[in-house]
Design a protein around this motif. Structure first.
Motif, PDB file in Angstrom:
ATOM      1  N   LYS A 114       0.827  -1.216   0.000  1.00 29.49           N
ATOM      2  CA  LYS A 114       0.000   0.000   0.000  1.00 29.49           C
ATOM      3  C   LYS A 114       0.864   1.271   0.000  1.00 29.49           C
ATOM      4  O   LYS A 114       0.638   2.202   0.766  1.00 29.49           O
ATOM      5  N   ILE A 115       1.860   1.270  -0.875  1.00 29.34           N
ATOM      6  CA  ILE A 115       2.768   2.414  -0.997  1.00 29.34           C
ATOM      7  C   ILE A 115       2.156   3.420  -1.957  1.00 29.34           C
ATOM      8  O   ILE A 115       1.782   3.075  -3.080  1.00 29.34           O
ATOM      9  N   SER A 116       2.047   4.650  -1.511  1.00 29.78           N
ATOM     10  CA  SER A 116       1.514   5.731  -2.346  1.00 29.78           C
ATOM     11  C   SER A 116       2.188   7.038  -1.941  1.00 29.78           C
ATOM     12  O   SER A 116       3.016   7.072  -1.037  1.00 29.78           O
ATOM     13  N   PHE A 117       1.813   8.098  -2.615  1.00 30.27           N
ATOM     14  CA  PHE A 117       2.380   9.414  -2.351  1.00 30.27           C
ATOM     15  C   PHE A 117       1.572  10.123  -1.277  1.00 30.27           C
ATOM     16  O   PHE A 117       0.344  10.061  -1.272  1.00 30.27           O
ATOM     17  N   ASP A 118       2.265  10.816  -0.383  1.00 32.45           N
ATOM     18  CA  ASP A 118       1.620  11.574   0.679  1.00 32.45           C
ATOM     19  C   ASP A 118       1.001  12.827   0.065  1.00 32.45           C
ATOM     20  O   ASP A 118       1.716  13.713  -0.404  1.00 32.45           O
ATOM     21  N   THR A 127      10.909  11.703  -2.449  1.00 32.06           N
ATOM     22  CA  THR A 127      11.864  11.148  -1.499  1.00 32.06           C
ATOM     23  C   THR A 127      11.168  10.217  -0.513  1.00 32.06           C
ATOM     24  O   THR A 127      11.644   9.102  -0.258  1.00 32.06           O
ATOM     25  N   LEU A 128      10.047  10.654   0.038  1.00 26.60           N
ATOM     26  CA  LEU A 128       9.303   9.809   0.979  1.00 26.60           C
ATOM     27  C   LEU A 128       8.823   8.526   0.316  1.00 26.60           C
ATOM     28  O   LEU A 128       8.896   7.447   0.893  1.00 26.60           O
ATOM     29  N   PHE A 129       8.324   8.649  -0.904  1.00 30.19           N
ATOM     30  CA  PHE A 129       7.870   7.488  -1.662  1.00 30.19           C
ATOM     31  C   PHE A 129       9.025   6.508  -1.869  1.00 30.19           C
ATOM     32  O   PHE A 129       8.910   5.312  -1.605  1.00 30.19           O
ATOM     33  N   LEU A 131      11.829   6.244  -0.228  1.00 26.78           N
ATOM     34  CA  LEU A 131      12.283   5.685   1.040  1.00 26.78           C
ATOM     35  C   LEU A 131      11.410   4.501   1.445  1.00 26.78           C
ATOM     36  O   LEU A 131      11.911   3.438   1.838  1.00 26.78           O
ATOM     37  N   GLU A 132      10.110   4.661   1.300  1.00 28.05           N
ATOM     38  CA  GLU A 132       9.193   3.563   1.628  1.00 28.05           C
ATOM     39  C   GLU A 132       9.383   2.386   0.671  1.00 28.05           C
ATOM     40  O   GLU A 132       9.391   1.226   1.088  1.00 28.05           O
ATOM     41  N   VAL A 133       9.554   2.678  -0.601  1.00 30.35           N
ATOM     42  CA  VAL A 133       9.791   1.613  -1.589  1.00 30.35           C
ATOM     43  C   VAL A 133      11.070   0.853  -1.265  1.00 30.35           C
ATOM     44  O   VAL A 133      11.088  -0.377  -1.250  1.00 30.35           O
ATOM     45  N   MET A 134      12.141   1.596  -0.974  1.00 31.00           N
ATOM     46  CA  MET A 134      13.419   0.944  -0.676  1.00 31.00           C
ATOM     47  C   MET A 134      13.307   0.069   0.575  1.00 31.00           C
ATOM     48  O   MET A 134      13.866  -1.018   0.625  1.00 31.00           O
ATOM     49  N   ALA A 135      12.579   0.550   1.570  1.00 29.36           N
ATOM     50  CA  ALA A 135      12.428  -0.216   2.814  1.00 29.36           C
ATOM     51  C   ALA A 135      11.702  -1.542   2.582  1.00 29.36           C
ATOM     52  O   ALA A 135      11.941  -2.514   3.293  1.00 29.36           O
ATOM     53  N   LYS A 136      10.839  -1.600   1.576  1.00 27.16           N
ATOM     54  CA  LYS A 136      10.046  -2.803   1.306  1.00 27.16           C
ATOM     55  C   LYS A 136      10.596  -3.654   0.164  1.00 27.16           C
ATOM     56  O   LYS A 136      10.154  -4.782  -0.038  1.00 27.16           O
ATOM     57  N   SER A 137      11.554  -3.138  -0.588  1.00 27.43           N
ATOM     58  CA  SER A 137      12.077  -3.851  -1.758  1.00 27.43           C
ATOM     59  C   SER A 137      12.995  -4.989  -1.363  1.00 27.43           C
ATOM     60  O   SER A 137      13.782  -4.882  -0.432  1.00 27.43           O
ATOM     61  N   LYS A 138      12.899  -6.061  -2.134  1.00 27.00           N
ATOM     62  CA  LYS A 138      13.804  -7.193  -1.956  1.00 27.00           C
ATOM     63  C   LYS A 138      15.000  -7.080  -2.883  1.00 27.00           C
ATOM     64  O   LYS A 138      16.035  -7.699  -2.648  1.00 27.00           O
ATOM     65  N   SER A 139      14.857  -6.285  -3.957  1.00 27.93           N
ATOM     66  CA  SER A 139      15.953  -6.154  -4.913  1.00 27.93           C
ATOM     67  C   SER A 139      15.781  -4.881  -5.743  1.00 27.93           C
ATOM     68  O   SER A 139      14.674  -4.547  -6.146  1.00 27.93           O
ATOM     69  N   VAL A 140      16.900  -4.192  -5.966  1.00 26.21           N
ATOM     70  CA  VAL A 140      16.914  -3.018  -6.839  1.00 26.21           C
ATOM     71  C   VAL A 140      18.147  -3.093  -7.731  1.00 26.21           C
ATOM     72  O   VAL A 140      19.146  -3.723  -7.373  1.00 26.21           O
ATOM     73  N   LEU A 141      18.039  -2.472  -8.876  1.00 20.53           N
ATOM     74  CA  LEU A 141      19.120  -2.498  -9.848  1.00 20.53           C
ATOM     75  C   LEU A 141      19.352  -1.099 -10.379  1.00 20.53           C
ATOM     76  O   LEU A 141      18.391  -0.361 -10.645  1.00 20.53           O
ATOM     77  N   PHE A 142      20.608  -0.732 -10.544  1.00 23.21           N
ATOM     78  CA  PHE A 142      20.988   0.537 -11.166  1.00 23.21           C
ATOM     79  C   PHE A 142      21.567   0.218 -12.529  1.00 23.21           C
ATOM     80  O   PHE A 142      22.381  -0.694 -12.656  1.00 23.21           O
TER      81      PHE A 142
END
Length: 167
Positions: A114-118, A127-129, A131-142
Motif C-alpha cells: 500500500k505504498i503511495s504518495f503523501d 523522497t518519501l515514496f 524511502l518507503e519503496v526501498m524499505a520494502k524492496s527485496k531487490s533493486v538495480l541501477f
C-alpha cells in the motif's frame, strides 16, 4: 481530474495502472524514446522490484549527467538496500535517488505494501515514496543509462517554497 497536486495525480495513476511495472514522468520534463524499454528489459532480466537510471539535469542551458554511483551488473538485495542504499538516500541529496521519474517500480510491490504518495505535502513527496519503496524492496538495480532529462523550470514548486506554502 481537476488539478489537486502531483501526489494526487500520481496516486490516481497508481490506482488505475495495470502493468507489471509502473513509471512516472513529470509534465515539464522529457525522456529518451528508449528509456522505458531499457528499464523494462533490465527489470525482467534481473527480476527486481525497482530499476534506477541516471538523470540528465539542465543547468545554465547545459545538460549535466547525474549518476547514482551505484551502477553494477547485479541487483542489490534486501540487506544491502538497508545497510547501504537507504542510509545514502537519507544522507546525500542526489536526484538519481530522490526522483521517481528515472525509475520503474514493480506494481505488485506498491500494491502489496500500500505504498503511495503523501497528498498532504507538496515537496519531497518523491523522497518519501522512494524511502518507503526501498524499505520494502527485496531487490533493486541501477543501470548505466541516462534516459530522463530534467529540464530547468523556474515556475516549479521546488523553486518557490513560500508561494506554494511548502512549510
Amino acid at each position: 481530474q481537476p488539478n489537486q497536486g502531483v501526489s494526487r495525480a500520481r496516486n490516481t495513476g497508481l490506482q488505475h495502472a495495470t502493468g507489471k511495472y509502473i513509471g512516472f514522468l513529470d509534465a515539464d520534463d522529457i525522456h529518451d524514446a528508449h528509456m522505458y524499454s531499457k528499464l523494462w528489459a533490465a527489470a525482467i532480466t534481473n527480476d527486481v522490484d525497482v530499476v534506477f537510471s541516471n538523470i540528465l539535469l539542465e543547468r545554465d542551458e547545459k545538460w549535466i549527467l547525474k549518476s547514482s554511483g551505484f551502477e553494477r551488473e547485479t541487483p542489490y538485495l534486501s540487506s544491502e538496500i538497508h545497510q547501504t542504499l537507504i542510509p545514502y538516500l537519507l544522507k546525500i541529496e542526489n536526484p538519481t535517488f530522490l526522483s521517481v521519474c528515472n525509475k520503474i517500480y514493480r506494481k505488485s510491490l506498491l500494491d502489496n505494501h500500500k505504498i503511495s504518495f503523501d497528498e498532504k505535502i507538496s515537496l519531497e513527496e518523491d523522497t518519501l515514496f522512494n524511502l518507503e519503496v526501498m524499505a520494502k524492496s527485496k531487490s533493486v538495480l541501477f543501470i548505466d543509462f541516462a534516459g530522463y532529462h530534467h529540464q530547468n523550470n523556474p515556475n516549479s514548486v521546488t523553486r518557490d517554497f513560500l508561494k506554494h506554502d511548502v512549510f
